[in-house]
Write a protein that holds these residues in place. Structure first.
Motif, PDB file in Angstrom:
ATOM      1  N   PHE A  56       0.795  -1.217   0.000  1.00 17.84           N
ATOM      2  CA  PHE A  56       0.000   0.000   0.000  1.00 17.84           C
ATOM      3  C   PHE A  56       0.838   1.283   0.000  1.00 17.84           C
ATOM      4  O   PHE A  56       0.534   2.220  -0.730  1.00 17.84           O
ATOM      5  CB  PHE A  56      -0.923   0.025   1.230  1.00 17.84           C
ATOM      6  CG  PHE A  56      -1.892  -1.114   1.279  1.00 17.84           C
ATOM      7  CD1 PHE A  56      -3.060  -1.079   0.548  1.00 17.84           C
ATOM      8  CD2 PHE A  56      -1.632  -2.232   2.057  1.00 17.84           C
ATOM      9  CE1 PHE A  56      -3.967  -2.125   0.588  1.00 17.84           C
ATOM     10  CE2 PHE A  56      -2.521  -3.285   2.113  1.00 17.84           C
ATOM     11  CZ  PHE A  56      -3.697  -3.236   1.369  1.00 17.84           C
ATOM     12  N   GLY A  57       1.867   1.333   0.838  1.00 19.52           N
ATOM     13  CA  GLY A  57       2.562   2.598   1.062  1.00 19.52           C
ATOM     14  C   GLY A  57       3.413   3.094  -0.090  1.00 19.52           C
ATOM     15  O   GLY A  57       3.534   4.299  -0.316  1.00 19.52           O
ATOM     16  N   GLY A  58       4.057   2.194  -0.808  1.00 11.08           N
ATOM     17  CA  GLY A  58       4.922   2.590  -1.913  1.00 11.08           C
ATOM     18  C   GLY A  58       6.251   3.174  -1.512  1.00 11.08           C
ATOM     19  O   GLY A  58       6.958   3.762  -2.343  1.00 11.08           O
ATOM     20  N   GLU A  59       6.642   3.007  -0.235  1.00 15.01           N
ATOM     21  CA  GLU A  59       7.910   3.597   0.223  1.00 15.01           C
ATOM     22  C   GLU A  59       9.115   3.039  -0.523  1.00 15.01           C
ATOM     23  O   GLU A  59      10.106   3.755  -0.734  1.00 15.01           O
ATOM     24  CB  GLU A  59       8.088   3.355   1.728  1.00 15.01           C
ATOM     25  CG  GLU A  59       7.202   4.188   2.629  1.00 15.01           C
ATOM     26  CD  GLU A  59       5.823   3.572   2.832  1.00 15.01           C
ATOM     27  OE1 GLU A  59       5.054   4.125   3.634  1.00 15.01           O
ATOM     28  OE2 GLU A  59       5.512   2.530   2.192  1.00 15.01           O
ATOM     29  N   TRP A  60       9.062   1.785  -0.924  1.00 11.40           N
ATOM     30  CA  TRP A  60      10.225   1.141  -1.547  1.00 11.40           C
ATOM     31  C   TRP A  60      10.464   1.602  -2.976  1.00 11.40           C
ATOM     32  O   TRP A  60      11.499   1.302  -3.563  1.00 11.40           O
ATOM     33  CB  TRP A  60      10.062  -0.378  -1.504  1.00 11.40           C
ATOM     34  CG  TRP A  60       9.931  -0.905  -0.114  1.00 11.40           C
ATOM     35  CD1 TRP A  60       8.778  -1.197   0.552  1.00 11.40           C
ATOM     36  CD2 TRP A  60      10.990  -1.159   0.810  1.00 11.40           C
ATOM     37  NE1 TRP A  60       9.051  -1.634   1.832  1.00 11.40           N
ATOM     38  CE2 TRP A  60      10.402  -1.621   2.018  1.00 11.40           C
ATOM     39  CE3 TRP A  60      12.386  -1.062   0.740  1.00 11.40           C
ATOM     40  CZ2 TRP A  60      11.152  -1.976   3.127  1.00 11.40           C
ATOM     41  CZ3 TRP A  60      13.134  -1.417   1.854  1.00 11.40           C
ATOM     42  CH2 TRP A  60      12.517  -1.870   3.035  1.00 11.40           C
ATOM     43  N   THR A  61       9.519   2.339  -3.537  1.00 15.64           N
ATOM     44  CA  THR A  61       9.679   2.833  -4.918  1.00 15.64           C
ATOM     45  C   THR A  61      10.067   4.306  -4.970  1.00 15.64           C
ATOM     46  O   THR A  61      10.255   4.845  -6.062  1.00 15.64           O
ATOM     47  CB  THR A  61       8.373   2.637  -5.705  1.00 15.64           C
ATOM     48  OG1 THR A  61       7.338   3.451  -5.120  1.00 15.64           O
ATOM     49  CG2 THR A  61       7.947   1.177  -5.695  1.00 15.64           C
ATOM     50  N   ARG A  62      10.183   4.962  -3.807  1.00 16.53           N
ATOM     51  CA  ARG A  62      10.423   6.407  -3.788  1.00 16.53           C
ATOM     52  C   ARG A  62      11.861   6.766  -3.443  1.00 16.53           C
ATOM     53  O   ARG A  62      12.159   7.921  -3.167  1.00 16.53           O
ATOM     54  CB  ARG A  62       9.491   7.076  -2.769  1.00 16.53           C
ATOM     55  CG  ARG A  62       8.016   6.869  -3.049  1.00 16.53           C
ATOM     56  CD  ARG A  62       7.189   7.752  -2.153  1.00 16.53           C
ATOM     57  NE  ARG A  62       5.784   7.383  -2.203  1.00 16.53           N
ATOM     58  CZ  ARG A  62       5.074   6.949  -1.162  1.00 16.53           C
ATOM     59  NH1 ARG A  62       5.663   6.826   0.020  1.00 16.53           N
ATOM     60  NH2 ARG A  62       3.800   6.644  -1.289  1.00 16.53           N
ATOM     61  N   GLY A  63      12.735   5.809  -3.398  1.00 13.26           N
ATOM     62  CA  GLY A  63      14.107   6.104  -3.019  1.00 13.26           C
ATOM     63  C   GLY A  63      14.313   5.975  -1.528  1.00 13.26           C
ATOM     64  O   GLY A  63      13.442   5.521  -0.785  1.00 13.26           O
ATOM     65  N   TYR A  64      15.493   6.404  -1.081  1.00 12.96           N
ATOM     66  CA  TYR A  64      15.899   6.164   0.304  1.00 12.96           C
ATOM     67  C   TYR A  64      15.345   7.184   1.287  1.00 12.96           C
ATOM     68  O   TYR A  64      14.789   6.821   2.319  1.00 12.96           O
ATOM     69  CB  TYR A  64      17.427   6.148   0.388  1.00 12.96           C
ATOM     70  CG  TYR A  64      17.964   6.145   1.800  1.00 12.96           C
ATOM     71  CD1 TYR A  64      17.875   4.989   2.586  1.00 12.96           C
ATOM     72  CD2 TYR A  64      18.539   7.284   2.350  1.00 12.96           C
ATOM     73  CE1 TYR A  64      18.359   4.981   3.881  1.00 12.96           C
ATOM     74  CE2 TYR A  64      19.028   7.282   3.643  1.00 12.96           C
ATOM     75  CZ  TYR A  64      18.937   6.133   4.406  1.00 12.96           C
ATOM     76  OH  TYR A  64      19.407   6.125   5.683  1.00 12.96           O
ATOM     77  N   ALA A  65      15.494   8.481   1.006  1.00  9.47           N
ATOM     78  CA  ALA A  65      15.230   9.530   1.997  1.00  9.47           C
ATOM     79  C   ALA A  65      13.772   9.527   2.435  1.00  9.47           C
ATOM     80  O   ALA A  65      12.858   9.439   1.607  1.00  9.47           O
ATOM     81  CB  ALA A  65      15.614  10.894   1.438  1.00  9.47           C
ATOM     82  N   ALA A  93      12.243  12.111   3.957  1.00 13.35           N
ATOM     83  CA  ALA A  93      11.698  13.420   3.592  1.00 13.35           C
ATOM     84  C   ALA A  93      12.046  13.689   2.130  1.00 13.35           C
ATOM     85  O   ALA A  93      13.142  14.141   1.810  1.00 13.35           O
ATOM     86  CB  ALA A  93      12.270  14.516   4.488  1.00 13.35           C
ATOM     87  N   SER A  94      11.120  13.390   1.236  1.00 13.67           N
ATOM     88  CA  SER A  94      11.340  13.592  -0.188  1.00 13.67           C
ATOM     89  C   SER A  94      10.075  14.186  -0.801  1.00 13.67           C
ATOM     90  O   SER A  94       8.973  13.998  -0.275  1.00 13.67           O
ATOM     91  CB  SER A  94      11.696  12.273  -0.894  1.00 13.67           C
ATOM     92  OG  SER A  94      10.681  11.318  -0.692  1.00 13.67           O
ATOM     93  N   PRO A  95      10.202  14.921  -1.913  1.00 10.41           N
ATOM     94  CA  PRO A  95       9.031  15.599  -2.493  1.00 10.41           C
ATOM     95  C   PRO A  95       7.884  14.656  -2.852  1.00 10.41           C
ATOM     96  O   PRO A  95       6.719  15.005  -2.730  1.00 10.41           O
ATOM     97  CB  PRO A  95       9.611  16.261  -3.754  1.00 10.41           C
ATOM     98  CG  PRO A  95      11.066  16.416  -3.464  1.00 10.41           C
ATOM     99  CD  PRO A  95      11.439  15.235  -2.633  1.00 10.41           C
ATOM    100  N   GLY A  96       8.169  13.464  -3.288  1.00 10.14           N
ATOM    101  CA  GLY A  96       7.122  12.541  -3.703  1.00 10.14           C
ATOM    102  C   GLY A  96       6.543  11.704  -2.584  1.00 10.14           C
ATOM    103  O   GLY A  96       5.725  10.819  -2.827  1.00 10.14           O
ATOM    104  N   GLY A  97       6.966  11.945  -1.351  1.00  7.57           N
ATOM    105  CA  GLY A  97       6.519  11.128  -0.222  1.00  7.57           C
ATOM    106  C   GLY A  97       7.689  10.376   0.381  1.00  7.57           C
ATOM    107  O   GLY A  97       8.779  10.316  -0.181  1.00  7.57           O
TER     108      GLY A  97
END
Length: 297
Positions: A231-240, A242-246
């Motif tokens: 659900f969260g999609g954290e693993w597709t947004r990179g490491y940080a 605090a990032s613009p896309g979540g």
């Protein structure tokens, strides 16, 4: 049944027959009772006095702060670790309910009470250090407290997420319900909110309070993998985080590492498991849910 290593006298001075040694020596219990009583009265006032706590948030703040007080009055004098941990969990839920609803009076009183509870923990930890300074294994006892601090922080952190789903009021609940609908769950979104909150509450109790901590840590790891991969999609947004896309996977990885480490070893002596193991009342299969084989040799 052999007692776990962390109860051996040469390690930390806490034996099965004298678990009461694990308690603060300078911060009086009466001070914590007074602080928690003030928190309970503030919860009652914010719920039914000035109305700053809406709908069932008023009831949850009053009930949880009341449970914290009852535990401090009745249980903490008998077994400090057990009473303190139950009071802490209950108090944190009430404090979080106040913060999410802007109940300023309860927030202020609870903030002062939190200082007292933190001082109690520091006093308990320092008293245990002093008892073990001249003993073999003193460094190991220090490492146990280090892990206890990390476990408490990350385990009880789940209360914030559980509270917003279960106890903070209808406004918070419906906001999260709409959030789940955004994941494509068109039917039964409210049920998913409640289910997620219950799992997070169980994680806080199991890992934070240390109740069958190894089993709870395993279930927590599975839950966070499902929640973030599905659900969260954290693993597709990179490491940080605090990032613009979540948020990325930085914080998720920290959770997995901490819960994974608890899954390997258990919660240690400052836990409900520690008290249960000191009493020797658990059957063998439940002991393995609390601590690993190495601790029993």
């Amino acid at each position: 049944m052999n007692k776990p290593l962390f109860f051996a006298g040469f390690v930390d001075g806490v034996s099965a027959g004298d678990y009461r040694l694990l308690a603060p020596s300078h911060v009086p219990l009466a001070l914590a009772r007074l602080a928690l009583a003030a928190t309970w009265l503030a919860a009652l006032y914010c719920g039914w006095g000035n109305g700053s706590l809406p709908d069932f948030a008023a009831w949850s703040a009053a009930l949880w702060s009341g449970l914290a007080l009852v535990s401090a009055l009745w249980l903490t004098p008998r077994v400090f670790t057990l009473g303190y941990l139950i009071s802490l969990l209950s108090f944190l839920i009430a404090w979080r309910v106040a913060a999410m609803n802007g109940a300023l009076i309860l927030m202020g009183v609870a903030s002062l009470a939190a200082v007292v509870l933190v001082l109690q923990f520091i006093d308990c930890m320092a008293s245990d250090w002093r008892r073990n300074q001249a003993r073999q294994g003193a460094w190991l006892a220090t490492l146990l407290w280090q892990m206890t601090l990390v476990r408490l922080c990350f385990g009880l952190n789940e209360l914030g997420h559980a509270t917003e789903k279960l106890f903070a009021g209808l406004g918070s609940f419906h906001t999260l319900e709409h959030g789940f609908q955004g994941f494509g769950i068109t039917h039964g979104a409210g049920l998913f909110v409640v289910l997620g909150g219950l799992i997070e509450l169980a994680s806080a109790i199991s890992v934070g309070l240390g109740l069958f901590a190894r089993l709870g840590a395993l279930l927590s790891v599975v839950y966070f993998l499902v929640a973030t991969l599905g659900f969260g999609g954290e693993w597709t947004r990179g490491y940080a985080w605090a990032s613009p896309g979540g948020g990325g996977w930085e914080y998720v990885m920290m959770l997995l590492v901490v819960f994974g480490s608890v899954m390997m070893t258990g919660a240690g002596k400052f836990s409900i498991d520690g008290w249960l193991l000191s009493k020797g009342v658990l059957p063998g299969w439940l002991v393995r849910c609390c601590t690993n084989r190495a601790a029993l040799t």
